[in-house]
Design a protein around this motif. Sequence first.
Motif, mmCIF file in Angstrom:
data_model
loop_
_atom_site.group_PDB
_atom_site.id
_atom_site.type_symbol
_atom_site.label_atom_id
_atom_site.label_comp_id
_atom_site.label_asym_id
_atom_site.label_seq_id
_atom_site.Cartn_x
_atom_site.Cartn_y
_atom_site.Cartn_z
ATOM 1 N N ILE A 18 32.705 24.536 43.533
ATOM 2 C CA ILE A 18 32.827 25.867 44.129
ATOM 3 C C ILE A 18 34.252 26.346 43.897
ATOM 4 O O ILE A 18 35.209 25.694 44.306
ATOM 5 C CB ILE A 18 32.507 25.846 45.635
ATOM 6 N N LYS A 19 34.366 27.440 43.212
ATOM 7 C CA LYS A 19 35.674 28.014 42.914
ATOM 8 C C LYS A 19 36.032 28.997 44.027
ATOM 9 O O LYS A 19 35.363 30.001 44.214
ATOM 10 C CB LYS A 19 35.609 28.731 41.567
ATOM 11 N N ARG A 20 37.072 28.657 44.788
ATOM 12 C CA ARG A 20 37.539 29.534 45.858
ATOM 13 C C ARG A 20 38.661 30.412 45.326
ATOM 14 O O ARG A 20 39.498 29.946 44.547
ATOM 15 C CB ARG A 20 38.043 28.719 47.034
ATOM 16 N N PRO A 21 38.709 31.663 45.761
ATOM 17 C CA PRO A 21 39.809 32.522 45.317
ATOM 18 C C PRO A 21 41.137 32.045 45.915
ATOM 19 O O PRO A 21 41.158 31.370 46.934
ATOM 20 C CB PRO A 21 39.422 33.900 45.854
ATOM 21 N N GLU A 22 42.216 32.423 45.268
ATOM 22 C CA GLU A 22 43.548 32.108 45.791
ATOM 23 C C GLU A 22 43.714 32.765 47.155
ATOM 24 O O GLU A 22 43.320 33.918 47.341
ATOM 25 C CB GLU A 22 44.614 32.684 44.852
ATOM 26 N N PRO A 23 44.329 32.061 48.111
ATOM 27 C CA PRO A 23 44.602 32.709 49.410
ATOM 28 C C PRO A 23 45.579 33.871 49.216
ATOM 29 O O PRO A 23 46.457 33.818 48.347
ATOM 30 C CB PRO A 23 45.244 31.614 50.254
ATOM 31 N N TYR A 90 48.655 41.654 63.001
ATOM 32 C CA TYR A 90 48.738 41.608 61.541
ATOM 33 C C TYR A 90 47.930 42.741 60.937
ATOM 34 O O TYR A 90 47.142 43.401 61.609
ATOM 35 C CB TYR A 90 48.261 40.255 61.010
ATOM 36 N N THR A 91 48.158 42.951 59.629
ATOM 37 C CA THR A 91 47.386 43.962 58.914
ATOM 38 C C THR A 91 46.912 43.414 57.578
ATOM 39 O O THR A 91 47.598 42.608 56.953
ATOM 40 C CB THR A 91 48.187 45.263 58.691
ATOM 41 N N VAL A 92 45.746 43.865 57.189
ATOM 42 C CA VAL A 92 45.197 43.595 55.860
ATOM 43 C C VAL A 92 44.980 44.923 55.140
ATOM 44 O O VAL A 92 44.176 45.027 54.241
ATOM 45 C CB VAL A 92 43.881 42.771 55.941
ATOM 46 N N ARG A 93 45.718 45.928 55.583
ATOM 47 C CA ARG A 93 45.603 47.276 55.031
ATOM 48 C C ARG A 93 45.956 47.326 53.546
ATOM 49 O O ARG A 93 45.442 48.148 52.801
ATOM 50 C CB ARG A 93 46.522 48.217 55.826
ATOM 51 N N PHE A 94 46.834 46.435 53.109
ATOM 52 C CA PHE A 94 47.319 46.456 51.739
ATOM 53 C C PHE A 94 46.601 45.387 50.925
ATOM 54 O O PHE A 94 46.600 44.212 51.293
ATOM 55 C CB PHE A 94 48.836 46.251 51.721
ATOM 56 N N ALA A 95 46.021 45.796 49.810
ATOM 57 C CA ALA A 95 45.174 44.919 48.995
ATOM 58 C C ALA A 95 45.878 43.622 48.621
ATOM 59 O O ALA A 95 47.014 43.632 48.155
ATOM 60 C CB ALA A 95 44.734 45.653 47.728
ATOM 61 N N GLY A 96 45.182 42.522 48.850
ATOM 62 C CA GLY A 96 45.673 41.228 48.414
ATOM 63 C C GLY A 96 46.806 40.643 49.229
ATOM 64 O O GLY A 96 47.394 39.637 48.828
ATOM 65 N N MET A 97 47.145 41.236 50.369
ATOM 66 C CA MET A 97 48.285 40.777 51.173
ATOM 67 C C MET A 97 47.899 40.731 52.653
ATOM 68 O O MET A 97 47.071 41.502 53.117
ATOM 69 C CB MET A 97 49.470 41.739 51.035
ATOM 70 N N VAL A 98 48.545 39.823 53.373
ATOM 71 C CA VAL A 98 48.448 39.761 54.830
ATOM 72 C C VAL A 98 49.873 39.923 55.348
ATOM 73 O O VAL A 98 50.776 39.203 54.919
ATOM 74 C CB VAL A 98 47.877 38.412 55.313
#
Length: 144
Positions: A18-23, A90-98
Amino acid sequence: MAPLDKYGDIPILKEVTIKRPEPKPCVFIGSSRKDLKRFPAKVQNRMGHALHQVQEGEEPIAAKALKGFGGRAILELVDDFDSNTYRAVYTVRFAGMVYVLHAFQKKAKKGIATPQQDIELIKSRLRDAEEHYRARADKGGRKP
């Protein structure tokens, strides 16, 4: 005896990968990391695990939308421990970032509402997170 690689006519898979995406990267804005480190060890552990879930693209059970920010772009983790309440916003508003914007111990003043000074600090740090995200994108950083 031959190895079992079929069950009747059905082939049996011997190995599944199972290939998991990068955190997603987790960036702490202002003093949020230092403030989180002041929490009791059990609270740090639970908050850390929840933030890791966010990095993996999941939404922790402890997460809820922070009122006054419209929708689910700004979330908070709430943990009650030893008759105190601890929060990490926290926010996940910005793509690919926490982005972790604020971490604090709730001081019971009036009900469960987040104090206005904390809301103002969160708004300010959200602007800082947006600047960081834009600067990263301008420098060719990862922007899915």
